[in-house]
Design an enzyme around this catalytic site. Structure first.
Site, PDB file in Angstrom:
ATOM      1  N   GLU A  38      -5.470 -20.169  -6.869  1.00  0.00           N
ATOM      2  CA  GLU A  38      -6.406 -19.301  -6.576  1.00  0.00           C
ATOM      3  C   GLU A  38      -5.884 -17.924  -6.662  1.00  0.00           C
ATOM      4  O   GLU A  38      -6.096 -17.180  -5.473  1.00  0.00           O
ATOM      5  CB  GLU A  38      -7.243 -19.252  -5.341  1.00  0.00           C
ATOM      6  CG  GLU A  38      -8.433 -18.925  -5.327  1.00  0.00           C
ATOM      7  CD  GLU A  38      -9.143 -19.295  -4.085  1.00  0.00           C
ATOM      8  OE1 GLU A  38     -10.114 -19.994  -4.280  1.00  0.00           O
ATOM      9  OE2 GLU A  38      -8.762 -18.842  -2.883  1.00  0.00           O
ATOM     10  N   PRO A  39      -4.926 -17.367  -7.513  1.00  0.00           N
ATOM     11  CA  PRO A  39      -4.226 -16.019  -7.322  1.00  0.00           C
ATOM     12  C   PRO A  39      -5.219 -14.936  -7.792  1.00  0.00           C
ATOM     13  O   PRO A  39      -6.137 -15.195  -8.656  1.00  0.00           O
ATOM     14  CB  PRO A  39      -3.337 -16.125  -8.436  1.00  0.00           C
ATOM     15  CG  PRO A  39      -3.898 -16.970  -9.662  1.00  0.00           C
ATOM     16  CD  PRO A  39      -4.634 -18.113  -8.763  1.00  0.00           C
ATOM     17  N   GLY A  71      -1.954 -15.835  -2.870  1.00  0.00           N
ATOM     18  CA  GLY A  71      -0.831 -15.289  -2.158  1.00  0.00           C
ATOM     19  C   GLY A  71       0.622 -15.208  -2.933  1.00  0.00           C
ATOM     20  O   GLY A  71       1.500 -15.064  -2.392  1.00  0.00           O
ATOM     21  N   CYS A 124      -7.640  15.468   2.031  1.00  0.00           N
ATOM     22  CA  CYS A 124      -7.777  16.356   3.315  1.00  0.00           C
ATOM     23  C   CYS A 124      -7.617  15.308   4.456  1.00  0.00           C
ATOM     24  O   CYS A 124      -8.347  14.882   5.410  1.00  0.00           O
ATOM     25  CB  CYS A 124      -9.040  17.306   3.638  1.00  0.00           C
ATOM     26  SG  CYS A 124      -8.738  18.778   4.422  1.00  0.00           S
ATOM     27  N   GLU A 125      -6.396  14.881   4.506  1.00  0.00           N
ATOM     28  CA  GLU A 125      -6.204  13.551   5.391  1.00  0.00           C
ATOM     29  C   GLU A 125      -4.411  13.542   5.248  1.00  0.00           C
ATOM     30  O   GLU A 125      -4.061  13.483   4.267  1.00  0.00           O
ATOM     31  CB  GLU A 125      -6.636  12.542   4.715  1.00  0.00           C
ATOM     32  CG  GLU A 125      -6.499  11.385   5.627  1.00  0.00           C
ATOM     33  CD  GLU A 125      -7.550  11.036   6.745  1.00  0.00           C
ATOM     34  OE1 GLU A 125      -9.151  11.568   6.451  1.00  0.00           O
ATOM     35  OE2 GLU A 125      -7.473  10.610   7.674  1.00  0.00           O
ATOM     36  N   TYR A 143      -5.955  -4.741  -6.215  1.00  0.00           N
ATOM     37  CA  TYR A 143      -6.423  -3.895  -4.974  1.00  0.00           C
ATOM     38  C   TYR A 143      -6.223  -2.684  -5.149  1.00  0.00           C
ATOM     39  O   TYR A 143      -5.983  -1.832  -4.363  1.00  0.00           O
ATOM     40  CB  TYR A 143      -5.610  -4.526  -3.794  1.00  0.00           C
ATOM     41  CG  TYR A 143      -5.952  -6.024  -3.581  1.00  0.00           C
ATOM     42  CD1 TYR A 143      -7.037  -6.606  -3.119  1.00  0.00           C
ATOM     43  CD2 TYR A 143      -4.550  -6.969  -3.869  1.00  0.00           C
ATOM     44  CE1 TYR A 143      -7.081  -7.964  -2.844  1.00  0.00           C
ATOM     45  CE2 TYR A 143      -4.818  -8.278  -3.714  1.00  0.00           C
ATOM     46  CZ  TYR A 143      -6.113  -8.826  -3.243  1.00  0.00           C
ATOM     47  OH  TYR A 143      -6.181 -10.105  -3.365  1.00  0.00           O
TER      48      TYR A 143
HETATM   49  C1  LIG Z   1      -7.630 -12.540  -1.240  1.00  0.00           C
HETATM   50  C2  LIG Z   1      -7.829 -14.102  -1.519  1.00  0.00           C
HETATM   51  C3  LIG Z   1      -6.947 -14.671  -2.681  1.00  0.00           C
HETATM   52  C4  LIG Z   1      -6.021 -13.941  -3.434  1.00  0.00           C
HETATM   53  O1  LIG Z   1      -5.072 -13.487  -2.757  1.00  0.00           O
HETATM   54  P1  LIG Z   1      -3.718 -12.695  -3.612  1.00  0.00           P
HETATM   55  O2  LIG Z   1      -2.855 -12.262  -2.575  1.00  0.00           O
HETATM   56  O3  LIG Z   1      -4.124 -11.528  -4.269  1.00  0.00           O
HETATM   57  O4  LIG Z   1      -3.244 -13.939  -4.467  1.00  0.00           O
HETATM   58  C5  LIG Z   1      -7.140 -16.054  -2.987  1.00  0.00           C
HETATM   59  N1  LIG Z   1      -7.933 -16.735  -2.148  1.00  0.00           N
HETATM   60  C6  LIG Z   1      -8.594 -16.444  -1.091  1.00  0.00           C
HETATM   61  C7  LIG Z   1      -9.718 -17.076  -0.451  1.00  0.00           C
HETATM   62  C8  LIG Z   1      -8.520 -15.127  -1.009  1.00  0.00           C
HETATM   63  O5  LIG Z   1      -9.211 -14.329   0.261  1.00  0.00           O
END
Ligand SMILES: *Cc1c(COP(=O)(O)O)cnc(C)c1O
Length: 419
Positions: free
Chosen positions: A264-265, A223, A336-337, A372
């Site tokens: 965990e980025p 996040g 087409c949307e 993404y």
């Molecule tokens: C999606 C996710 C992330 C990464 O989120 P970002 O916003 O891309 O940093 C980290 N941990 C878990 C469990 C996730 O589902």
């Protein structure tokens, strides 16, 4: 002029378009390595590969000492493919999900992959399939945070995680199932809201106290935001780390032994490394609105259509001419949307962007498309997945070929009665 570019990663845009076609995702290796270096205070950087799971990107992560998170059997398969292994401390691969399917359970058992469980049922299922498994609990602390309802990761309407009051019940289930619960995880995504982040850290400390001695690892989740709007401030990594490190130290005093801290980025490591290169195929006016229609749609980059996400946009002249005027423009794709518009806000409100005056044949670049982007692309409207290209040391190399029509149709079958 603002929003006018000539090069991506030091390479002329027309040359990239000529070599790889459009649309194409163009990654710059050095941008990813810079982001990794910024996070080095964390003992363990675990890349949430769902953000960008191309095996070349995973191989680059591995080369830089980054381990990975996998959220599906397919993502475990990718990680194994580039040489990551399960087990060890930290494990090269951790599986995070709110449920198991059989494919995932089988790979987890076979490769001794620790699991970050998001539902109590998973504990019992894991105990049956793989007794002795290492487990962390993904806790929903009862509140969330997120830039859209679709990305909120906590609170009572979130499907993610174990409700905080169920912690003791999960420890009991773990004992019963014969798995080793040794960590806590919270992925709330506070972004750069440090006040909110300290609330998450407090919730982690509280949960850790209830868990006690078996606790060996905590994870801050992902996040971490990036400045999609160029005027947005960059996250203060030192402040972010400081809050988590303080929580970790308080937990260590409580449990009486060292506790490792993972981050965990997903987005943070890859978003800014990638430009989605498209070509302007039509310039038209409708009822006073000006449109640039480009050869990428939400099949290529879905974030604006899905979340109303903002991406900076630039124009590159195809013929080296100087572009003067800026005009209010709507940028849209070929699907087409009616929702196939890159300049829109949450709820599908179409907006305009001041962009240099382009002509057909010019290039339009959607910036910060690395997270993404390719990972969420689809074959909607039977369009080929766009190629992915990596620039390193001044050279561009393909890391995913443009898909073919044969590849799109390869698993479809016509019943004999219709042939
Ligand atoms: C999606 C996710 C992330 C990464 O989120 P970002 O916003 O891309 O940093 C980290 N941990 C878990 C469990 C996730 O589902």
């Amino acid at each position: 002029m603002k929003n006018l570019v000539t090069h991506i990663g030091g390479m002329p845009v027309p040359q990239l378009a000529k070599n790889f076609g459009t649309p194409a995702f163009i990654y710059e290796r050095d941008v990813i390595e810079k982001r990794i270096a910024e996070l080095k205070a964390f003992e363990v950087i675990r890349f949430a590969q769902k953000a960008c799971s191309n095996i070349a990107i995973l191989a680059l992560m591995r080369k830089n000492g980054v381990v990975v998170d996998a959220v599906s059997a397919g993502e475990i398969y990718r990680a194994l493919k580039v040489g990551y292994t399960g087990g060890g401390h930290p494990s090269g691969i951790v599986f995070t999900a709110d449920l198991f399917d059989e494919d995932a359970l089988q790979l987890i058992r076979e490769h001794k992959i620790p699991v970050n469980v998001g539902s109590p049922d998973m504990i019992t299922q894991l105990g049956k399939a793989y007794p002795g498994a290492e487990v962390t609990l993904r806790i929903n602390p009862g509140f969330g945070h997120g830039h859209s309802r679709k990305v909120n990761t906590g609170g009572s309407y979130s499907k993610h995680g174990i409700w905080h009051t169920d912690l003791e019940e999960c420890l009991r289930l773990g004992n019963e199932a014969g798995v080793k619960i040794q960590g806590l995880h919270m992925h709330i995504g506070s972004g750069s809201d440090y006040h909110h982040l300290s609330t998450v850290c407090d919730a982690m400390v509280k949960a850790a106290k209830r868990m006690g001695a078996p606790l060996k690892v905590i994870s801050a989740g992902g996040g971490l935001p990036i400045p999609y709007h160029k005027e947005q401030a960059r996250i203060d990594i030192a402040a972010y780390y400081g809050l988590w490190d303080k929580a970790r130290k308080s937990i260590e005093r409580e449990v009486g032994h060292p506790v490792s801290l993972e981050v965990e980025p997903g987005r943070y490591l890859v978003a800014e490394s990638c430009s989605l290169l498209t070509q302007v195929r039509s310039v038209k006016s409708s009822g006073g609105n000006k449109f640039y229609l480009v050869d990428a749609g939400f099949d290529t980059l879905i974030r604006p259509a899905m979340y109303g996400s903002y991406h900076e946009i630039s124009i590159a002249a195809h013929d080296g001419r100087t572009i003067g005027n800026a005009v209010d423009t709507i940028v849209a794709g070929p699907l087409c949307e009616s929702g196939d518009v890159f300049t829109q806000e949450e709820g599908g409100v179409v907006t305009t962007r001041k962009l240099p005056e382009a002509v057909v044949g010019d290039y339009l670049i959607l910036h910060d498309a690395g997270a993404y982007g390719a990972a969420m692309s689809s074959n909607y409207n039977t369009r080929k997945l766009a190629p992915e290209v990596m620039i390193q040391n001044g050279a561009a190399e393909i890391i995913r070929e443009r898909q073919t029509f044969e590849a799109i149709l390869q698993f479809e079958r016509i019943p004999k009665t219709l042939a």
